[in-house]
Design a protein around this motif. Structure first.
Motif, PDB file in Angstrom:
ATOM      1  N   VAL A   1       0.856  -1.187   0.000  1.00 13.17           N
ATOM      2  CA  VAL A   1       0.000   0.000   0.000  1.00 13.17           C
ATOM      3  C   VAL A   1       0.892   1.237   0.000  1.00 13.17           C
ATOM      4  N   LYS A   2       0.339   2.360  -0.422  1.00 11.89           N
ATOM      5  CA  LYS A   2       1.129   3.587  -0.557  1.00 11.89           C
ATOM      6  C   LYS A   2       1.731   4.036   0.772  1.00 11.89           C
ATOM      7  N   LYS A   3       1.041   3.748   1.858  1.00 11.33           N
ATOM      8  CA  LYS A   3       1.559   4.096   3.185  1.00 11.33           C
ATOM      9  C   LYS A   3       2.877   3.385   3.455  1.00 11.33           C
ATOM     10  N   ASP A   4       3.068   2.217   2.828  1.00 11.52           N
ATOM     11  CA  ASP A   4       4.307   1.443   2.989  1.00 11.52           C
ATOM     12  C   ASP A   4       5.252   1.628   1.805  1.00 11.52           C
ATOM     13  N   GLY A   5       4.982   2.624   0.961  1.00 14.63           N
ATOM     14  CA  GLY A   5       5.856   2.898  -0.169  1.00 14.63           C
ATOM     15  C   GLY A   5       5.480   2.171  -1.445  1.00 14.63           C
ATOM     16  N   GLY A   6       4.328   1.529  -1.473  1.00 16.32           N
ATOM     17  CA  GLY A   6       3.906   0.777  -2.650  1.00 16.32           C
ATOM     18  C   GLY A   6       2.985   1.564  -3.556  1.00 16.32           C
ATOM     19  N   MET A   7       2.319   0.859  -4.479  1.00 18.75           N
ATOM     20  CA  MET A   7       1.505   1.519  -5.505  1.00 18.75           C
ATOM     21  C   MET A   7      -0.001   1.371  -5.289  1.00 18.75           C
ATOM     22  N   PHE A   8      -0.408   0.656  -4.243  1.00 21.77           N
ATOM     23  CA  PHE A   8      -1.831   0.425  -4.027  1.00 21.77           C
ATOM     24  C   PHE A   8      -2.385   1.354  -2.951  1.00 21.77           C
ATOM     25  N   ASP A   9      -3.560   1.913  -3.232  1.00 21.99           N
ATOM     26  CA  ASP A   9      -4.207   2.787  -2.257  1.00 21.99           C
ATOM     27  C   ASP A   9      -4.590   2.009  -1.005  1.00 21.99           C
ATOM     28  N   GLN A  10      -4.579   2.703   0.124  1.00 14.01           N
ATOM     29  CA  GLN A  10      -5.172   2.143   1.333  1.00 14.01           C
ATOM     30  C   GLN A  10      -6.536   2.795   1.519  1.00 14.01           C
ATOM     31  N   PHE A  11      -7.331   2.268   2.443  1.00 15.35           N
ATOM     32  CA  PHE A  11      -8.644   2.845   2.700  1.00 15.35           C
ATOM     33  C   PHE A  11      -8.531   3.868   3.824  1.00 15.35           C
ATOM     34  N   THR A  12      -9.316   4.899   3.741  1.00 17.54           N
ATOM     35  CA  THR A  12      -9.334   5.888   4.819  1.00 17.54           C
ATOM     36  C   THR A  12      -9.796   5.216   6.114  1.00 17.54           C
ATOM     37  N   GLY A  13      -8.943   5.234   7.107  1.00 11.04           N
ATOM     38  CA  GLY A  13      -9.273   4.629   8.391  1.00 11.04           C
ATOM     39  C   GLY A  13      -9.106   3.133   8.450  1.00 11.04           C
ATOM     40  N   ALA A  14      -8.602   2.546   7.357  1.00 14.23           N
ATOM     41  CA  ALA A  14      -8.446   1.080   7.346  1.00 14.23           C
ATOM     42  C   ALA A  14      -7.294   0.699   6.415  1.00 14.23           C
ATOM     43  N   THR A  15      -6.139   0.498   7.000  1.00 13.40           N
ATOM     44  CA  THR A  15      -4.966   0.119   6.214  1.00 13.40           C
ATOM     45  C   THR A  15      -4.695  -1.376   6.290  1.00 13.40           C
ATOM     46  N   ILE A  16      -5.091  -2.002   7.383  1.00  6.38           N
ATOM     47  CA  ILE A  16      -4.776  -3.417   7.602  1.00  6.38           C
ATOM     48  C   ILE A  16      -5.383  -4.299   6.517  1.00  6.38           C
ATOM     49  N   THR A  17      -6.628  -4.045   6.160  1.00  6.70           N
ATOM     50  CA  THR A  17      -7.312  -4.890   5.175  1.00  6.70           C
ATOM     51  C   THR A  17      -6.641  -4.840   3.804  1.00  6.70           C
ATOM     52  N   PRO A  18      -6.456  -3.660   3.199  1.00  5.27           N
ATOM     53  CA  PRO A  18      -5.793  -3.633   1.886  1.00  5.27           C
ATOM     54  C   PRO A  18      -4.365  -4.145   1.935  1.00  5.27           C
ATOM     55  N   ARG A  19      -3.667  -3.888   3.027  1.00  4.05           N
ATOM     56  CA  ARG A  19      -2.299  -4.393   3.169  1.00  4.05           C
ATOM     57  C   ARG A  19      -2.290  -5.923   3.126  1.00  4.05           C
ATOM     58  N   ALA A  20      -3.257  -6.523   3.809  1.00  5.29           N
ATOM     59  CA  ALA A  20      -3.341  -7.989   3.843  1.00  5.29           C
ATOM     60  C   ALA A  20      -3.654  -8.546   2.461  1.00  5.29           C
ATOM     61  N   VAL A  21      -4.583  -7.923   1.748  1.00  5.21           N
ATOM     62  CA  VAL A  21      -4.971  -8.409   0.422  1.00  5.21           C
ATOM     63  C   VAL A  21      -3.827  -8.255  -0.572  1.00  5.21           C
ATOM     64  N   VAL A  22      -3.170  -7.110  -0.563  1.00  8.98           N
ATOM     65  CA  VAL A  22      -2.037  -6.891  -1.479  1.00  8.98           C
ATOM     66  C   VAL A  22      -0.955  -7.935  -1.245  1.00  8.98           C
ATOM     67  N   GLY A  23      -0.621  -8.170   0.012  1.00  7.72           N
ATOM     68  CA  GLY A  23       0.416  -9.150   0.320  1.00  7.72           C
ATOM     69  C   GLY A  23       0.035 -10.549  -0.112  1.00  7.72           C
ATOM     70  N   ALA A  24      -1.229 -10.907   0.107  1.00 12.71           N
ATOM     71  CA  ALA A  24      -1.682 -12.254  -0.259  1.00 12.71           C
ATOM     72  C   ALA A  24      -1.707 -12.446  -1.773  1.00 12.71           C
ATOM     73  N   VAL A  25      -2.168 -11.445  -2.504  1.00 13.78           N
ATOM     74  CA  VAL A  25      -2.183 -11.557  -3.967  1.00 13.78           C
ATOM     75  C   VAL A  25      -0.765 -11.667  -4.497  1.00 13.78           C
ATOM     76  N   LYS A  26       0.147 -10.860  -3.969  1.00 16.23           N
ATOM     77  CA  LYS A  26       1.551 -10.935  -4.390  1.00 16.23           C
ATOM     78  C   LYS A  26       2.103 -12.335  -4.153  1.00 16.23           C
ATOM     79  N   ASN A  27       1.867 -12.901  -2.974  1.00 14.99           N
ATOM     80  CA  ASN A  27       2.363 -14.244  -2.668  1.00 14.99           C
ATOM     81  C   ASN A  27       1.745 -15.295  -3.588  1.00 14.99           C
ATOM     82  N   THR A  28       0.475 -15.096  -3.924  1.00 10.56           N
ATOM     83  CA  THR A  28      -0.204 -16.034  -4.817  1.00 10.56           C
ATOM     84  C   THR A  28       0.405 -15.994  -6.209  1.00 10.56           C
ATOM     85  N   VAL A  29       0.703 -14.795  -6.692  1.00  7.39           N
ATOM     86  CA  VAL A  29       1.320 -14.649  -8.017  1.00  7.39           C
ATOM     87  C   VAL A  29       2.695 -15.308  -8.043  1.00  7.39           C
TER      88      VAL A  29
END
Length: 214
Positions: A162-190
């Motif tokens: 997520v962008k908060k961690d220097g990446g290219m994916f937006d996080q949600f206002t007030g909720a960073t944990i969820t998008p961070r988890a999904v981005v990491g899982a999709v990356k690992n799956t790929v």
């Protein structure tokens, strides 16, 4: 008299239990085909959302293998569907798990090409907070579509955050944990799909066996 009454009441209760059990069994038998049809339609709908129908010519939901590997986020079995064009596997549609969602596991379905490009991603199950984490659902926001046509270059690809961690994916206002988890899982799956693409493409067809046993 008391013993006779107890026996009578016991017989009535037993008869009621047998009738109830029989009724439940009959209902299950009658509704099972309908439920199976609905589950099939739901699965086909999700598969079509992550990978265009025009990309393949096989019955995608009938061509799969099952993998149990913690690299996909849990020790539970995950189904991998094979999309073929003229017999050649051109993409894998993989189930995986993000184990570190805000409210527990987030189940995913990701379509991946051999070069590590993502065709599409959908969240199939989650318990994230309504109004915050549930923005992973396409009916809540288009965030999940930001994975389409993105490519994982290697395991150290720092863009996959997520962008908060220097990446290219937006996080949600007030909720960073969820998008961070999904981005990491999709990356690992790929990464897993790329490393095992040939193995998964050539594995025995588990869906065909399951279909024949229904």
């Amino acid at each position: 008299m008391i013993v006779s009454s107890m026996v009578k009441n016991g017989a009535i209760l037993m008869a009621f239990a047998l009738v109830t059990t029989g009724a439940v069994t009959l209902v299950q038998q009658f509704t099972a085909p309908t439920i199976a049809v609905q589950e099939k339609k739901q699965l086909q709908g999700l598969l079509h959302q992550v990978l265009p129908e025009s990309a393949y010519d096989n019955e995608l939901y009938l061509d799969c293998t099952v993998v149990t590997d913690p690299e996909l986020g849990s020790n539970e079995p995950h189904t991998v569907y094979r999309a073929r064009n003229q017999g050649e596997v051109i993409a894998l549609v993989m189930q995986s798990t993000a184990p570190n969602g805000y409210s527990g596991n987030i189940e995913l379905l990701s379509a991946i090409y051999p070069d590590g490009t993502v065709a599409g991603v959908r969240v199939t199950k989650h318990n994230e907070t309504p109004g915050l984490g549930d923005k992973v659902e396409p009916k809540r926001s288009d965030w999940i579509n930001s994975f389409s046509q993105q490519q994982v270059l290697n395991a150290g690809d720092s863009r996959w955050a997520v962008k908060k961690d220097g990446g290219m994916f937006d996080q949600f206002t007030g909720a960073t944990i969820t998008p961070r988890a999904v981005v990491g899982a999709v990356k690992n799956t790929v990464i897993y799909a790329q490393a095992h693409f040939s193995e998964l493409a050539n594995a025995a067809n588990s869906c065909e066996v399951a279909q024949s046993n229904e």
